[in-house]
Design a protein around this motif. Structure first.
Motif, short mmCIF file in Angstrom:
data_model
loop_
_atom_site.label_atom_id
_atom_site.label_comp_id
_atom_site.label_asym_id
_atom_site.label_seq_id
_atom_site.Cartn_x
_atom_site.Cartn_y
_atom_site.Cartn_z
N VAL A 124 -13.33 -1.30 17.94
CA VAL A 124 -12.46 -2.64 17.81
C VAL A 124 -11.71 -2.74 18.88
N ASP A 125 -12.15 -2.47 20.14
CA ASP A 125 -11.56 -2.92 21.25
C ASP A 125 -11.27 -4.07 21.50
N LEU A 126 -12.12 -5.18 21.09
CA LEU A 126 -11.96 -6.48 21.16
C LEU A 126 -10.90 -6.95 20.62
N HIS A 127 -10.82 -6.62 19.29
CA HIS A 127 -9.47 -7.09 18.34
C HIS A 127 -8.27 -6.90 19.06
N VAL A 162 -19.94 -10.99 21.47
CA VAL A 162 -19.66 -11.68 20.42
C VAL A 162 -19.35 -10.75 19.16
N THR A 163 -18.20 -11.03 18.58
CA THR A 163 -17.83 -10.07 17.43
C THR A 163 -17.34 -11.05 16.32
N VAL A 164 -17.95 -10.85 15.25
CA VAL A 164 -17.46 -11.66 13.99
C VAL A 164 -16.08 -11.37 13.61
N THR A 165 -15.83 -10.16 13.12
CA THR A 165 -14.45 -9.85 12.57
C THR A 165 -13.39 -9.75 13.70
N GLY A 166 -13.92 -9.51 14.88
CA GLY A 166 -12.93 -9.92 16.10
C GLY A 166 -12.46 -11.04 16.10
N THR A 304 -28.73 -9.92 12.07
CA THR A 304 -29.05 -8.35 12.08
C THR A 304 -28.93 -8.09 10.65
N ASP A 305 -28.23 -8.72 9.73
CA ASP A 305 -27.99 -8.40 8.23
C ASP A 305 -29.22 -8.75 7.63
N MET A 306 -30.08 -9.38 8.20
CA MET A 306 -31.77 -9.73 7.64
C MET A 306 -32.80 -9.02 8.29
N THR A 326 -30.63 -6.00 18.55
CA THR A 326 -29.92 -6.14 19.71
C THR A 326 -28.36 -5.99 19.34
N ILE A 327 -27.88 -6.11 18.13
CA ILE A 327 -26.45 -5.87 17.91
C ILE A 327 -26.14 -4.49 17.84
N PHE A 328 -26.62 -3.93 16.80
CA PHE A 328 -26.29 -2.44 16.34
C PHE A 328 -27.05 -1.54 17.23
C1 UD1 Z 1 -19.67 -8.38 10.85
C2 UD1 Z 1 -20.37 -8.34 9.47
C3 UD1 Z 1 -21.68 -7.52 9.45
C4 UD1 Z 1 -22.75 -7.99 10.50
C5 UD1 Z 1 -22.01 -7.97 11.90
C6 UD1 Z 1 -22.97 -8.88 12.94
C7 UD1 Z 1 -18.26 -8.71 8.28
C8 UD1 Z 1 -17.41 -7.93 7.40
N1 UD1 Z 1 -19.41 -7.77 8.68
O1 UD1 Z 1 -19.56 -6.93 11.33
O2 UD1 Z 1 -22.27 -7.80 8.29
O3 UD1 Z 1 -23.74 -7.11 10.50
O4 UD1 Z 1 -20.84 -8.91 11.86
O5 UD1 Z 1 -23.41 -10.17 12.56
O6 UD1 Z 1 -18.29 -9.63 8.33
N2 UD1 Z 1 -18.15 -4.81 19.29
C9 UD1 Z 1 -17.35 -4.32 19.89
N3 UD1 Z 1 -16.12 -4.30 20.30
C10 UD1 Z 1 -15.43 -4.72 19.23
C11 UD1 Z 1 -15.89 -5.39 18.13
C12 UD1 Z 1 -17.40 -5.52 18.16
O7 UD1 Z 1 -17.95 -3.68 21.17
O8 UD1 Z 1 -14.06 -4.91 19.22
C13 UD1 Z 1 -19.72 -4.78 19.16
C14 UD1 Z 1 -20.08 -3.96 18.03
O9 UD1 Z 1 -20.22 -2.53 18.00
C15 UD1 Z 1 -21.69 -4.50 17.70
C16 UD1 Z 1 -21.08 -5.95 18.29
O10 UD1 Z 1 -20.09 -5.94 18.93
O11 UD1 Z 1 -22.47 -4.01 18.74
C17 UD1 Z 1 -21.27 -7.00 17.15
O12 UD1 Z 1 -20.09 -6.39 16.02
P1 UD1 Z 1 -19.24 -7.21 15.07
O13 UD1 Z 1 -19.83 -8.82 15.20
O14 UD1 Z 1 -17.86 -7.13 15.50
O15 UD1 Z 1 -19.62 -7.02 13.65
P2 UD1 Z 1 -18.71 -6.66 12.49
O16 UD1 Z 1 -17.55 -8.03 12.66
O17 UD1 Z 1 -18.10 -5.47 12.30
#
Ligand code: UD1
Length: 417
Positions: A124-127, A162-166, A304-306, A326-328
């Motif tokens: 969660v470093d980007l958050h 690109v981070t979704v929850t970030g 990635t969720d599909m 490519t995401i996880f």
């Molecule tokens: C969200 C979704 C999840 C989905 C994912 C990618 C929610 C609750 N979950 O997860 O279902 O599979 O998006 O579409 O919405 N990363 C970093 N540093 C950070 C944050 C992320 O390196 O601070 C990396 C992660 O390790 C990963 C990539 O960024 O490789 C994408 O992750 P992220 O988009 O943040 O996934 P989530 O938001 O956790």
């Protein structure tokens, strides 16, 4: 622990309602922390993850009232702790979404680090970096993120991944900051857009949502609002693949085709027929599908969720396909289990090479994470004989009444307690 028992080989036919999106509802529930006024939500899916987030918010003092099956009202006027304890965060990574709102409204937050999870290390470093750029003082102590800021300040924040929850956390924090925040390389997922739409109803000033530059101009306070959660495109996509694989015809209602462009495109490439109108999508197929290669990437590319669901499709398609993640880094755990059903899959790095076989055979398999489990359900629906899927609590986290909806479509599915 509950198990699902599926007798494969039944083409799915009929109509089902798609639920609200888990991944939109979770951040929106956290948005309730940003205001004293109540937030009223509709189309909230009944899922374990939603209940877990509800417990975390209630622990902080949010009063949550169910006003119907899918309606909730959240009142965060009296918050007595800004702490998200480890016991609650460890079961659901999305708990990190309380960090931005708590810090922005109360000036402090103590949130357990989420730690690793089944599909990779997911930091969660980007958050944290984003909040630091907005002036927060953040330390990691005893496994907790300790964050303080008298008042967050607008900043230009570039996220190198690109981070979704970030993006969601920073957008919520910026809504109450002093000045303007520019989020660059922001996530464009429909769930980010839905959160922004809810925040805008609460009085936030946000521009550029759905693009990779989001601009948020902070306001002193947000207010009460009503919002209906967007449909779950991943749940919809899962049932669409189920219809195509089983050679049936399924109509999904309460869904938006514009959120599923890439999934629709790939299903058409596989030979399925897809029609859509205002709020429904109909998928039909004769069953014999062509292999389709996919590569996951941030929205609007393939989600990635599909990935696991299309892996399942390819196990019984007519040729060879590659599935690249490519995401996880560790999101192929369904491969082992699909092999137990007779699938021919080889993994090289982040690519799986899937050779379609004539049929799969029922076996006992284990669900490892949410979407992997969905992939196994799809494989089981076409496998000969009986498949037992163990550890289905993952499915309960993200699919509302899965066996009921599949049953409505004629599938032979039962849950064993
Ligand atoms: C969200 C979704 C999840 C989905 C994912 C990618 C929610 C609750 N979950 O997860 O279902 O599979 O998006 O579409 O919405 N990363 C970093 N540093 C950070 C944050 C992320 O390196 O601070 C990396 C992660 O390790 C990963 C990539 O960024 O490789 C994408 O992750 P992220 O988009 O943040 O996934 P989530 O938001 O956790």
């Amino acid at each position: 622990m509950d198990k699902l028992v599926i007798q494969g080989g039944v083409p799915l036919h009929g109509e089902i309602l798609i639920s609200g999106a888990k991944n939109a509802a979770l951040p929106i529930l956290c948005a309730s922390l940003l205001t004293e006024g109540p937030l009223t939500l509709g189309n909230v899916p009944q899922l374990h993850d939603i209940a877990t987030m509800g417990k975390l918010l209630a622990h902080m003092g949010v009063k949550i009232e169910a006003q119907g099956e899918h309606q909730l009202s959240l009142d965060a006027s009296h918050i007595h702790t800004c702490e998200a304890p480890y016991e609650m965060v460890k079961t659901m990574r999305a708990s990190i979404l309380v960090l931005g709102p708590l810090l922005a409204r109360f000036g402090h937050a103590r949130v357990s680090l989420p730690g690793g999870c089944a599909i990779g290390s997911r930091p969660v470093d980007l958050h944290i970096k984003g909040l630091q750029a907005m002036g927060a003082d953040i330390r990691i102590e005893h496994g907790y993120i300790e964050a303080k800021a008298d008042k967050l300040k607008g900043a230009r924040i570039f996220m190198d991944i690109v981070t979704v929850t970030g993006t969601e956390n920073l957008m919520m924090a910026a809504a109450l900051a002093d000045g303007t925040t520019v989020l660059e390389n922001a996530a464009k997922e429909p769930e980010v857009v839905d959160l922004a739409e809810c925040l805008i109803k609460m009085g936030a000033r946000i521009e550029g949502v759905g693009t990779d530059v989001i601009t948020v101009t902070g306001v002193p306070e947000l207010r009460s609002a009503q919002h209906d959660v967007v449909c779950d495109r991943i749940e919809a996509g899962t049932y669409m693949v189920a219809a195509a694989m089983t050679g049936g015809k399924v109509k999904l209602r309460n869904v938006r085709a514009d959120l599923l462009d890439v999934v629709i495109d790939k299903l058409r490439e596989s030979g399925a027929e897809i029609d859509d109108d205002d709020d429904s999508i109909t998928v039909s197929s004769a069953g014999a599908l062509k292999s389709v290669s996919i590569r996951t990437a941030p929205h609007p590319a393939f989600p990635t969720d599909m990935q696991a669901q299309f892996m399942a499709l390819n196990t019984v398609a007519n040729a060879v396909a590659t599935v690249t993640e490519t995401i996880f880094e560790n999101r192929f755990m369904h491969v082992q289990e699909m092999r137990r059903l007779g699938a021919n899959i080889e993994v090289e790095g982040n690519t799986a090479i899937v050779r379609g076989c004539e049929f799969l055979e029922g076996a006992t398999v284990m669900a490892t994470d949410l979407r992997a489990s969905a992939g196994l359900v799809l494989a089981a629906l076409v496998a000969r004989g009986e498949t037992v899927i163990e550890r289905i609590y993952h499915l309960d986290r993200g699919y509302e009444r899965l066996e009921e909806k599949l049953g409505q479509l004629g599938a032979n599915v039962r849950r064993i307690k």
